[in-house]
Motif scaffolding. Structure first.
Motif, PDB file in Angstrom:
ATOM      1  N   SER A  49      -4.054   5.009   4.282  1.00  0.00           N
ATOM      2  CA  SER A  49      -4.911   5.062   3.099  1.00  0.00           C
ATOM      3  C   SER A  49      -5.106   6.489   2.656  1.00  0.00           C
ATOM      4  N   ASN A  50      -4.708   7.437   3.461  1.00  0.00           N
ATOM      5  CA  ASN A  50      -4.845   8.846   3.108  1.00  0.00           C
ATOM      6  C   ASN A  50      -3.544   9.594   3.288  1.00  0.00           C
ATOM      7  N   TYR A  51      -2.449   8.870   3.419  1.00  0.00           N
ATOM      8  CA  TYR A  51      -1.214   9.506   3.861  1.00  0.00           C
ATOM      9  C   TYR A  51      -0.433  10.111   2.719  1.00  0.00           C
ATOM     10  N   ALA A  63       1.479   5.281  14.572  1.00  0.00           N
ATOM     11  CA  ALA A  63       1.643   3.888  14.947  1.00  0.00           C
ATOM     12  C   ALA A  63       0.410   3.370  15.662  1.00  0.00           C
ATOM     13  N   GLU A  64      -0.173   4.214  16.472  1.00  0.00           N
ATOM     14  CA  GLU A  64      -1.363   3.830  17.223  1.00  0.00           C
ATOM     15  C   GLU A  64      -2.554   3.628  16.294  1.00  0.00           C
ATOM     16  N   ASP A  65      -2.645   4.485  15.251  1.00  0.00           N
ATOM     17  CA  ASP A  65      -3.793   4.439  14.361  1.00  0.00           C
ATOM     18  C   ASP A  65      -3.679   3.374  13.271  1.00  0.00           C
ATOM     19  N   ASN A  66      -2.460   2.953  12.975  1.00  0.00           N
ATOM     20  CA  ASN A  66      -2.171   2.073  11.841  1.00  0.00           C
ATOM     21  C   ASN A  66      -2.458   2.748  10.516  1.00  0.00           C
ATOM     22  N   GLY A  67      -2.022   3.649  10.622  1.00  0.00           N
ATOM     23  CA  GLY A  67      -2.231   4.323   9.416  1.00  0.00           C
ATOM     24  C   GLY A  67      -1.611   3.659   8.152  1.00  0.00           C
ATOM     25  N   ALA A 389      -7.785   1.850  -7.311  1.00  0.00           N
ATOM     26  CA  ALA A 389      -8.402   2.914  -8.104  1.00  0.00           C
ATOM     27  C   ALA A 389      -9.232   3.868  -7.257  1.00  0.00           C
ATOM     28  N   LYS A 390      -9.655   3.440  -6.092  1.00  0.00           N
ATOM     29  CA  LYS A 390     -10.431   4.306  -5.201  1.00  0.00           C
ATOM     30  C   LYS A 390      -9.550   5.036  -4.192  1.00  0.00           C
ATOM     31  N   GLY A 391      -8.240   4.896  -4.346  1.00  0.00           N
ATOM     32  CA  GLY A 391      -7.324   5.623  -3.477  1.00  0.00           C
ATOM     33  C   GLY A 391      -7.049   4.940  -2.148  1.00  0.00           C
ATOM     34  N   GLN A 392      -7.479   3.688  -1.991  1.00  0.00           N
ATOM     35  CA  GLN A 392      -7.214   2.968  -0.751  1.00  0.00           C
ATOM     36  C   GLN A 392      -5.834   2.339  -0.821  1.00  0.00           C
ATOM     37  N   VAL A 393      -5.036   2.536   0.210  1.00  0.00           N
ATOM     38  CA  VAL A 393      -3.697   1.963   0.276  1.00  0.00           C
ATOM     39  C   VAL A 393      -3.797   0.544   0.816  1.00  0.00           C
ATOM     40  N   THR A 411       8.155  -0.550   9.043  1.00  0.00           N
ATOM     41  CA  THR A 411       6.860  -1.208   9.118  1.00  0.00           C
ATOM     42  C   THR A 411       6.442  -1.611   7.710  1.00  0.00           C
ATOM     43  N   ILE A 412       6.039  -2.872   7.553  1.00  0.00           N
ATOM     44  CA  ILE A 412       5.504  -3.325   6.270  1.00  0.00           C
ATOM     45  C   ILE A 412       4.068  -3.781   6.480  1.00  0.00           C
ATOM     46  N   PHE A 413       3.246  -3.610   5.452  1.00  0.00           N
ATOM     47  CA  PHE A 413       1.867  -4.086   5.544  1.00  0.00           C
ATOM     48  C   PHE A 413       1.397  -4.527   4.165  1.00  0.00           C
ATOM     49  N   TYR A 414       0.488  -5.501   4.163  1.00  0.00           N
ATOM     50  CA  TYR A 414      -0.028  -6.043   2.910  1.00  0.00           C
ATOM     51  C   TYR A 414      -1.304  -6.809   3.205  1.00  0.00           C
TER      52      TYR A 414
END
Length: 494
Positions: A49-51, A63-67, A389-393, A411-414
């Motif tokens: 979300s901040n990457y 990977a550990e954090d799930n970034g 809009a708040k910058g969250q991925v 890695t995919i995420f949704y």
């Protein structure tokens, strides 16, 4: 340190105006942000979300954090102009007064800013840097002209412009993607077409393409500047690109490098991984700077005041999850006012860790493409991300480049049902099926991911198959990692 009388008066005046400011900002957000606000998931890819893919973090920790490689259905050049003449009247008058006062200095630029699928690089004062023999990157460079300061009589005037800028920024985050995947694919395909074997020599002469579909931090900076200039043309004289060195070990030593050698010297050994947007401001005589950072998905128009008094932003929460909270803070460096220090605080349980980066704000950065984008081409981590809009991925794909390409994975995420985040790792070899069918389990994931990435399913499927070809090319990946290591070794002291 106590506040001066002028600062107290400014602060008191600002406090009285805050209620009206929030009301105005809400109106702007309702009128200007066309899409419905997303609610953050209960489980999220916190590091992502901040990457910004330029950030050099260890893959195991990530990977550990799930970034982008995708057009939004919205016209990215559009600016919602409804009620514009009334809503922006005060700001237009303020800018018109300053343009008249400084008419010789602030003569409007004739550049197009946006040209078809790309940008007019002359508008952003971009050029190539000097490339010394044996150096892994071109040297960064800056414009000799210093951008003027936009002055405000009071805090309320600044807050009104800040609200407009922030709303425009949030809309842009929602409409665009962060994408270093397609730039990497283009790099690979161009290299293969030459039939060369030596990537390093190709890397030095590669003409880095920039467009409005595949965004990383540099083109995101171009995009927000272009949108703001479209709304207020005179801002072309105030907005400028600034360079950032991430995770600086010793800020004082880094500043001394600038004093001793200059950051455009090979002796400085900087890589300038990141780019932001800045604008100098003065509020009733109090000086500061506005910082915009869409490359790290920051949805705020950050205000950095020299006296650190209101409207100085200070610490703010960039993301918060059950196991990780990330906060940012921007201040002028205590070592030199040529730099803004960007602090990042990560809180995991009862433990907090800090990272410091330095943003060079003294001059306009002129080698954002030649240095920063080029550096990103050989970075060992790639991602394609959707932000709200708040910058969250909330959806995306990411992958590291690994030395043994047979171990490469994606890695995919949704967002899944009941606000749960779905995240899964897929081996790239599973996508090497030629014209055959992908396994049903993979198709099911891609079917759910595609609409959240705003990509047709066939296009997303073809992208993953093409990536499998790239990341399993042992010769190419080995050379990319070698160049990346050389850049890291060059700047390791910073």
């Amino acid at each position: 340190m106590g506040l001066t009388t002028m600062e107290k008066q400014s602060t008191e005046s600002a406090t009285n105006d805050r209620h009206q400011f929030e009301k105005t900002k809400s109106e702007l957000q309702l009128r200007n942000t066309g899409a419905v606000r997303r609610m953050p998931s209960t489980s999220s890819e916190d590091d992502y979300s901040n990457y910004d893919a330029d950030e050099e973090e260890d893959e195991e920790e990530l990977a550990e954090d799930n970034g982008h490689g995708c057009w939004s259905t919205a016209d990215l050049t559009s600016v919602d102009r409804l009620q514009m003449s009334d809503l922006y009247a005060d700001i237009r008058q303020l800018l018109a007064r300053q343009q008249h006062h400084h008419h010789q200095q602030l003569e409007p630029m004739q550049s197009q800013w946006i040209v078809g699928d790309g940008y007019d690089l002359n508008a952003f004062n971009q050029m190539n840097g000097v490339w010394p023999l044996g150096h892994p990157l071109p040297l960064p460079d800056w414009s000799t002209q210093v951008k003027p300061t936009l002055t405000f009589e009071n805090v309320w005037q600044y807050e009104e412009l800040n609200a407009i800028v922030e709303t425009t920024l949030q809309r842009m985050l929602e409409e665009t993607h962060y994408n270093t995947v397609n730039l990497f694919m283009d790099f690979y395909r161009s290299f293969k077409r030459t039939r060369r074997s030596d990537l390093r020599s190709f890397f030095q002469f590669y003409d880095v393409p920039i467009n409005r579909r595949h965004h990383m931090c540099v083109s995101l900076a171009f995009e927000i500047m272009a949108r703001l200039v479209q709304m207020f043309p005179v801002l072309s004289q105030y907005l400028y690109l600034v360079s950032c060195e991430e995770q600086v070990i010793d800020c004082n030593d880094y500043v001394q490098l600038d004093e001793e050698y200059g950051l455009n010297s090979a002796n400085a050994a900087v890589e300038k991984e990141h780019v932001m947007v800045a604008m100098r401001i003065a509020i009733n005589g109090r000086r500061g700077i506005m910082i915009l950072d869409p490359g790290y998905h920051v949805s705020r128009a950050v205000t950095v005041m020299i006296d650190q008094s209101y409207p100085h932003t200070g610490w703010f929460g960039q993301s918060k999850e059950p196991h990780l909270q990330r906060d940012y803070c921007y201040n002028y460096s205590q070592h030199s006012d040529k730099f803004v220090e960007w602090k990042e605080r990560e809180i995991r349980g009862d433990e907090a860790s800090f990272k410091n980066s330095l943003v060079y704000v003294a001059q306009e950065y002129s080698t954002a493409i030649d240095v920063t984008v080029r550096r990103n081409l050989v970075y060992n981590f790639r991602s394609l991300l959707s932000r709200d809009a708040k910058g969250q991925v909330y959806a995306g794909i990411y992958f590291p480049l690994v030395a043994n390409v047979q171990e490469s994975y994606l890695t995919i995420f949704y967002d899944g049902p009941n606000e749960q985040r779905v995240r899964t790792k897929l081996m790239f070899n599973a996508f090497k099926v030629g014209k055959g069918k992908l396994p049903d389990s993979i198709v099911q994931h891609l079917t759910k991911l595609a609409p959240q990435l705003r990509l047709p399913l066939p296009e997303l499927t073809d992208l993953c198959k093409s990536l499998a070809e790239v990341v399993t090319d042992q010769n190419f990946i080995s050379q990319v990692l070698s160049i990346n290591d050389d850049i890291g070794n060059m700047s390791v002291e910073n």
